[in-house]
Design a protein around this motif. Structure first.
Motif, PDB file in Angstrom:
ATOM      1  N   GLU A 125       0.841  -1.204   0.000  1.00  0.00           N
ATOM      2  CA  GLU A 125       0.000   0.000   0.000  1.00  0.00           C
ATOM      3  C   GLU A 125       0.874   1.251   0.000  1.00  0.00           C
ATOM      4  N   THR A 143      -4.867 -10.618   4.883  1.00  0.00           N
ATOM      5  CA  THR A 143      -5.359 -10.172   3.588  1.00  0.00           C
ATOM      6  C   THR A 143      -6.215 -11.248   2.939  1.00  0.00           C
ATOM      7  N   THR A 155      -9.519  -7.095   1.086  1.00  0.00           N
ATOM      8  CA  THR A 155      -9.933  -6.769   2.452  1.00  0.00           C
ATOM      9  C   THR A 155      -8.760  -7.008   3.382  1.00  0.00           C
ATOM     10  N   TYR A 156      -8.398  -5.969   4.143  1.00  0.00           N
ATOM     11  CA  TYR A 156      -7.225  -6.051   5.018  1.00  0.00           C
ATOM     12  C   TYR A 156      -7.628  -5.732   6.452  1.00  0.00           C
ATOM     13  N   ARG A 164     -10.455  -2.982   6.284  1.00  0.00           N
ATOM     14  CA  ARG A 164     -10.438  -1.953   5.246  1.00  0.00           C
ATOM     15  C   ARG A 164     -10.507  -2.634   3.893  1.00  0.00           C
ATOM     16  N   GLN A 165     -11.276  -2.063   2.984  1.00  0.00           N
ATOM     17  CA  GLN A 165     -11.387  -2.591   1.639  1.00  0.00           C
ATOM     18  C   GLN A 165     -10.638  -1.685   0.667  1.00  0.00           C
ATOM     19  N   LEU A 166      -9.766  -2.294  -0.124  1.00  0.00           N
ATOM     20  CA  LEU A 166      -8.907  -1.562  -1.042  1.00  0.00           C
ATOM     21  C   LEU A 166      -9.083  -2.122  -2.446  1.00  0.00           C
ATOM     22  N   ASP A 170      -5.768   1.656  -5.194  1.00  0.00           N
ATOM     23  CA  ASP A 170      -5.217   1.962  -3.873  1.00  0.00           C
ATOM     24  C   ASP A 170      -3.940   1.190  -3.571  1.00  0.00           C
ATOM     25  N   LEU A 171      -3.513   0.307  -4.460  1.00  0.00           N
ATOM     26  CA  LEU A 171      -2.479  -0.660  -4.126  1.00  0.00           C
ATOM     27  C   LEU A 171      -1.376  -0.692  -5.171  1.00  0.00           C
TER      28      LEU A 171
END
Length: 417
Positions: A125, A143, A155-156, A164-166, A170-171
């Motif tokens: 991230e 993860t 989802t982390y 948190r959803q990314l 976002d990554l």
């Protein structure tokens, strides 16, 4: 349906009993679930490998994934300008030396490659802070990734337990091979059969030595034993496993029903399983097995390891950085990513010197490039040393030292002198 609703729906489905599956009433001391025995150390395959962490405990897997991670993570990751000079952008130093305040570049990339080689994908991230850009790798145990047809949702679980959803934007991530879908093939799952076999071999060897090198067997008696004889026999057998001598009474006889390690070719099977697991990660035979290969063959296999294992992986990382960390303006300006594998392909010292001479005489590299990039020496810094086209028999080097005069050894005396 929201994330919490999906979560509880999935939990409810997992907890729902399978009505069509009968209870295993004919298995003594074990629970039969999905065709596997659980908790039986004495059983051939036990519970098998059910996670990447368990797979990494197998020595062959740990070696294969570890050597890929250390090799690929130990080479330099550079941003190159259009004129082939190293970029002075902040991102260049972040990628090469300090992705975040707690990791060096080698540590960060080694951990990312280890995760990618073992699980098929690695995620990090990027975070913009008051001190600049930071890149933090995401713990794979926290993860979960929902791969879709043309996207994915990660989802982390952070330290506080908050999910948190990314999304892809976002990554930073890279992945390995896939079968025409976004979802990568997971190497340890592809090798699960070989992993189960390897663990079974390890358990067999461990159990054999725990029993004092004594194979299992059956004790038979010609007649019925008294309680006293039975107690003596049990005590003798219990002492026989750690290596003591067993005294069998009343004409009892012992017949082994299992082979020892030599008869079962345990060592050969372990070697064969190691080689089989190495194939999943494309590790050459000379690197994982004790084979009597010549020096030339071993060096060639080391070159093959770089070409067919490390280079495809680093190529994916190069393109992932270019696509997911560089802006469109950076790419338009000619900035590109280079993971330099030249140091892994030069061979021994004698070969390096020969290749350096060939590169210099063919005007492919200048003296400064060879000194700095190949031999970690300071550049001479003159115009002739930066020019790859300067011939080797030129007196420019001598002119630099003597202030414009021809070198003494090249001076020719004439009759008038």
């Amino acid at each position: 349906m929201g994330f919490i609703d999906r979560l509880f729906s999935r939990i409810g489905n997992d907890l729902a009993p399978a009505a069509s599956r009968p209870e295993p009433d004919n298995v003594v001391g074990q629970n039969l679930v999905d065709g596997r025995f659980w908790g039986g150390e004495g059983l051939p395959f036990g519970a098998g490998v059910s996670s990447a962490s368990e797979a990494a405990k197998v020595s062959a897997v740990n070696f294969c994934v570890g050597i890929i991670a250390d090799t690929a993570g130990g080479v330099s990751v550079d941003l190159i300008e259009k004129d082939y000079r190293r970029s002075e952008l902040e991102l260049a130093d972040v990628l090469a030396y300090a992705p975040n305040p707690l990791e060096t570049g080698a540590e960060f990339w080694s951990s990312m490659v280890y995760n990618g080689a073992l699980r098929g994908a690695a995620f990090a991230e990027p975070v913009s802070t008051g001190e600049g850009l930071e890149i933090w790798s995401l713990d794979p145990l926290r993860t979960t990734v929902d791969w879709k047809d043309r996207s994915f949702l990660l989802t982390y679980q952070d330290d506080g337990g908050l999910a948190r959803q990314l999304g892809p934007a976002d990554l930073f991530w890279f992945k390995g091979l896939s079968d025409a879908t976004l979802r990568p093939l997971t190497p340890w799952q592809m090798a699960r059969g070989s992993l189960d076999f390897a663990i079974a071999l390890e358990r067999q060897g461990r159990t054999f030595f725990q029993n004092g090198n004594r194979p299992g067997g059956i004790v038979t008696a010609s007649g019925e034993l008294t309680d006293e004889q039975f107690a003596h026999t049990k005590k003798a057998i219990d002492g026989w496993k750690p290596g003591k001598t067993a005294l069998l009474e009343g004409g009892m006889d012992y017949k082994p029903i299992s082979e020892n390690n030599s008869d079962s070719q345990l060592a050969e099977l372990i070697t064969q399983r190691t080689v089989e697991l190495a194939r999943y990660w494309r590790i050459p035979l000379s690197m994982v097995a004790e084979v009597s290969a010549g020096k030339a063959n071993s060096e060639q296999q080391a070159q093959d390891f770089v070409k067919y294992t490390i280079r495809p992986l680093t190529r994916r990382i190069e393109q992932a950085i270019s696509r997911r960390l560089l802006t469109a303006d950076m790419r338009a300006a000619g900035i590109r990513v280079r993971i330099n594998l030249n140091s892994l392909l030069r061979g021994d010292s004698a070969t390096q010197w020969k290749n350096a001479v060939l590169a210099r005489t063919a005007s492919l590299m200048s003296a400064d490039e060879l000194r700095v990039d190949w031999f970690d020496m300071p550049a001479i810094g003159e115009a002739w040393s930066r020019d790859a086209r300067t011939p080797l028999n030129s007196n420019r080097a001598a002119d630099t030292i003597t202030g414009g005069q021809t070198a003494p050894q090249d001076q020719v005396e004439t009759e008038d002198a």
